[in-house]
Design an enzyme around this catalytic site. Structure first.
Site, mmCIF file in Angstrom:
data_model
loop_
_atom_site.group_PDB
_atom_site.id
_atom_site.type_symbol
_atom_site.label_atom_id
_atom_site.label_comp_id
_atom_site.label_asym_id
_atom_site.label_seq_id
_atom_site.Cartn_x
_atom_site.Cartn_y
_atom_site.Cartn_z
ATOM 1 N N HIS A 136 0.829 -1.203 0.000
ATOM 2 C CA HIS A 136 0.000 0.000 0.000
ATOM 3 C C HIS A 136 0.869 1.261 0.000
ATOM 4 O O HIS A 136 0.644 2.189 -0.793
ATOM 5 C CB HIS A 136 -0.926 0.003 1.217
ATOM 6 C CG HIS A 136 -1.693 1.282 1.391
ATOM 7 N ND1 HIS A 136 -2.698 1.676 0.532
ATOM 8 C CD2 HIS A 136 -1.581 2.271 2.321
ATOM 9 C CE1 HIS A 136 -3.166 2.855 0.926
ATOM 10 N NE2 HIS A 136 -2.508 3.240 2.001
ATOM 11 N N ARG A 161 3.742 10.793 -5.176
ATOM 12 C CA ARG A 161 5.079 11.367 -5.383
ATOM 13 C C ARG A 161 5.751 10.670 -6.567
ATOM 14 O O ARG A 161 6.755 9.966 -6.400
ATOM 15 C CB ARG A 161 5.950 11.174 -4.113
ATOM 16 C CG ARG A 161 5.456 11.901 -2.866
ATOM 17 C CD ARG A 161 6.405 11.645 -1.695
ATOM 18 N NE ARG A 161 6.612 10.230 -1.464
ATOM 19 C CZ ARG A 161 5.785 9.456 -0.741
ATOM 20 N NH1 ARG A 161 4.756 9.987 -0.148
ATOM 21 N NH2 ARG A 161 6.031 8.168 -0.608
ATOM 22 N N GLU A 181 -10.625 2.234 3.232
ATOM 23 C CA GLU A 181 -9.328 1.601 3.467
ATOM 24 C C GLU A 181 -9.591 0.304 4.197
ATOM 25 O O GLU A 181 -10.182 0.297 5.284
ATOM 26 C CB GLU A 181 -8.397 2.516 4.277
ATOM 27 C CG GLU A 181 -7.951 3.728 3.472
ATOM 28 C CD GLU A 181 -6.786 4.486 4.097
ATOM 29 O OE1 GLU A 181 -6.736 4.573 5.345
ATOM 30 O OE2 GLU A 181 -5.934 4.980 3.334
ATOM 31 N N GLU A 235 -8.746 -2.289 6.547
ATOM 32 C CA GLU A 235 -7.796 -2.402 7.656
ATOM 33 C C GLU A 235 -8.342 -3.338 8.719
ATOM 34 O O GLU A 235 -9.538 -3.655 8.732
ATOM 35 C CB GLU A 235 -7.556 -1.021 8.302
ATOM 36 C CG GLU A 235 -7.164 0.061 7.304
ATOM 37 C CD GLU A 235 -6.580 1.315 7.955
ATOM 38 O OE1 GLU A 235 -6.212 1.267 9.155
ATOM 39 O OE2 GLU A 235 -6.486 2.338 7.263
ATOM 40 N N ASP A 265 -11.257 2.539 7.307
ATOM 41 C CA ASP A 265 -10.780 3.890 7.591
ATOM 42 C C ASP A 265 -11.096 4.797 6.394
ATOM 43 O O ASP A 265 -10.259 5.004 5.518
ATOM 44 C CB ASP A 265 -9.270 3.821 7.856
ATOM 45 C CG ASP A 265 -8.733 5.126 8.394
ATOM 46 O OD1 ASP A 265 -9.504 5.881 8.997
ATOM 47 O OD2 ASP A 265 -7.526 5.386 8.201
ATOM 48 N N GLN A 324 -6.912 14.702 1.034
ATOM 49 C CA GLN A 324 -5.656 14.178 1.580
ATOM 50 C C GLN A 324 -4.442 14.684 0.801
ATOM 51 O O GLN A 324 -3.455 15.128 1.379
ATOM 52 C CB GLN A 324 -5.699 12.642 1.525
ATOM 53 C CG GLN A 324 -4.443 11.950 2.083
ATOM 54 C CD GLN A 324 -4.544 10.415 1.982
ATOM 55 O OE1 GLN A 324 -5.581 9.870 1.604
ATOM 56 N NE2 GLN A 324 -3.465 9.739 2.320
ATOM 57 N N TYR A 379 -1.859 16.878 3.203
ATOM 58 C CA TYR A 379 -1.061 15.964 4.035
ATOM 59 C C TYR A 379 0.390 16.378 4.242
ATOM 60 O O TYR A 379 1.066 15.821 5.111
ATOM 61 C CB TYR A 379 -1.146 14.521 3.513
ATOM 62 C CG TYR A 379 -0.132 14.139 2.461
ATOM 63 C CD1 TYR A 379 -0.269 14.571 1.144
ATOM 64 C CD2 TYR A 379 0.959 13.333 2.766
ATOM 65 C CE1 TYR A 379 0.648 14.211 0.192
ATOM 66 C CE2 TYR A 379 1.882 12.975 1.809
ATOM 67 C CZ TYR A 379 1.715 13.416 0.520
ATOM 68 O OH TYR A 379 2.635 13.059 -0.432
ATOM 69 N N SER A 430 -14.599 6.486 10.617
ATOM 70 C CA SER A 430 -14.064 5.137 10.402
ATOM 71 C C SER A 430 -15.148 4.185 10.885
ATOM 72 O O SER A 430 -15.809 4.457 11.885
ATOM 73 C CB SER A 430 -12.777 4.909 11.195
ATOM 74 O OG SER A 430 -11.790 5.849 10.847
#
Ligand code: MN
Length: 423
Positions: free
Chosen positions: A141, A150, A207, A209, A241, A248, A252, A265
């Site tokens: 992930h 990025r 998400e 999780e 989540d 974001q 972030y 969540s």
């Protein structure tokens, strides 16, 4: 007990084939039934065993409890008794429910009051959560997100294989399965724009999780080692989540996610204990480069828990869109807890530590829409002919988790949540 003897354990309560809630599982939750106040129960087959009632009728006298900790709207008081009590209670419950034990089975009046049909009960938040921490422990992930957010740098930042990276989330917006969520609003910077805009998120995501529930407190200034960590963990649940990717991406840097994560969540209502998870222990990924001494551990600290995500459009059927496994996590829960407390941070009973999105190596095992559709560039086709880049209003996301070994099966049930339009 050996697994072979455990899997042949039968109960006098009807448990359908492939049920998550076998005699070996006995996960804890909080339920409300009729006009009675919320109380503690364990799931067995299609029923909830009312522990408050069992206590009142003397079935749990062997535990020598000072008070009815099961007459409560959270598991926190029971959890606070400590691991020896968790194990004792479990043993006693297995004993009461075994097929050859008639002490409860043969008292029809008590059976009727102690066994509540799960369908007729309302399942509530299992714990009062004081603090919530979200880790970022799946290498797959973290690599996928790095590639998308990025594109010009290394996908994994230099600290990632040395630190179980995490951040402090918000406990107040953790809700139990079935609670709908409104699409959040916030600031985003559209691609190519130079000033931000405000409005409902256009990139709402789940998400996949798992979270663990802290079951024992360490004093401020002290640390928990990887060896001790499992003594401090009560159990685990499924954790969705919710995330707003466009918010974001803009917010972030440099302190990490904030409003893109803290709006909600969702958790599954049943907490599966570490005792029940014991047979599903397994080795995790090899950690290379070697980790610092405080993060080293002995033995198997990962868990083989199969995970599934379904997307259900309004009026449609749930469609399987991802399958992953808890054992893919690079950092295990013992390392997470050791790292969390290595600076002397004190954990509280009921705190939740979530794993971070659990993605596998293959494209069908990614644990978020961001990865499954590669930020919207490869939409998912649904059976009703529509497609999804992210989650739309009216969609319901359902996550399931279970463990299987030979004839032995335990499961977490599911966490589901429907998305409503922004307010
Ligand atoms: Mn997360």
């Amino acid at each position: 007990m050996k697994i072979s003897s455990l899997s042949s354990l039968n109960t006098w309560v009807h448990v359908p084939a492939n049920s998550d809630f076998t005699l070996y599982n006995l996960p804890y939750g909080i339920f409300k039934y009729g006009s009675k106040k919320p109380r503690v129960g364990v799931a067995i087959g299609e029923h909830i065993l009312d522990l408050s009632y069992l206590y009142k009728k003397g079935y749990l006298d062997q535990l020598f409890l000072n008070e009815n900790v099961f007459k409560s709207d959270s598991l926190n008081r029971f959890i606070a008794l400590g691991k020896p009590y968790w194990t004792l209670t479990r043993k006693r419950l297995i004993d009461i429910l075994k097929e050859d034990n008639g002490e409860l089975r043969d008292r029809k009046e008590d059976v009727e009051k102690a066994l509540i049909p799960m369908k007729k009960a309302t399942l509530l938040m299992p714990v009062k959560v004081g603090n919530y921490t979200d880790f970022y422990s799946s290498m797959e992930h973290a690599t996928n997100v790095g590639k998308m957010f990025r594109p010009d740098g290394d996908p994994l930042l230099p600290n990632w294989k040395h630190i179980p990276v995490g951040y402090h989330g918000r406990a107040s917006s953790i809700v139990v399965s079935g609670t709908p969520i409104h699409r959040p609003k916030g600031q985003t910077m559209p691609d190519g724009a130079t000033t931000p805009v405000f409005g409902p998120t256009r990139q709402l995501d789940f998400e996949l999780e798992m979270g663990f529930i802290v079951g024992r407190e360490n004093e401020l200034g002290t640390s928990i080692t990887t060896d001790q960590a499992e003594q401090y963990i009560f159990g685990m649940l499924i954790f969705n989540d919710w995330s707003a990717r466009d918010i974001q991406k803009w917010e972030y840097v440099p302190l990490g996610p904030f409003l893109s994560k803290n709006f909600a969540s969702s958790v599954s209502p049943w907490v599966v204990t570490m005792d029940a998870l014991e047979p599903f222990r397994c080795a995790g990924p090899i950690q290379d480069p070697p980790v610092l001494p405080y993060l080293r551990f002995e033995g198997e600290k990962s868990f083989d828990i199969h995970l599934e995500v379904y997307l259900q459009p309004e009026g449609g059927e749930p469609q399987l869109i991802s399958e992953s496994n808890h054992k893919y996590l690079y950092w295990n829960i013992s390392q997470q807890l050791a790292h969390h407390t290595v600076n002397g941070c004190n954990m509280k009973i009921g705190d939740i530590c979530a794993s971070g999105t659990i993605s596998g190596a293959t494209e069908n095992s990614y644990g978020s829409m961001l990865e499954l559709t590669w930020r919207g560039t490869r939409p998912i086709r649904l059976a009703n002919g529509t497609e999804r880049k992210f989650i739309e209003d009216g969609d319901t996301v359902i996550m399931k988790a279970y463990c299987k070994k030979g004839n032995l099966r335990i499961g977490f049930g599911s966490v589901q949540c429907k998305i409503l339009p922004a307010i």
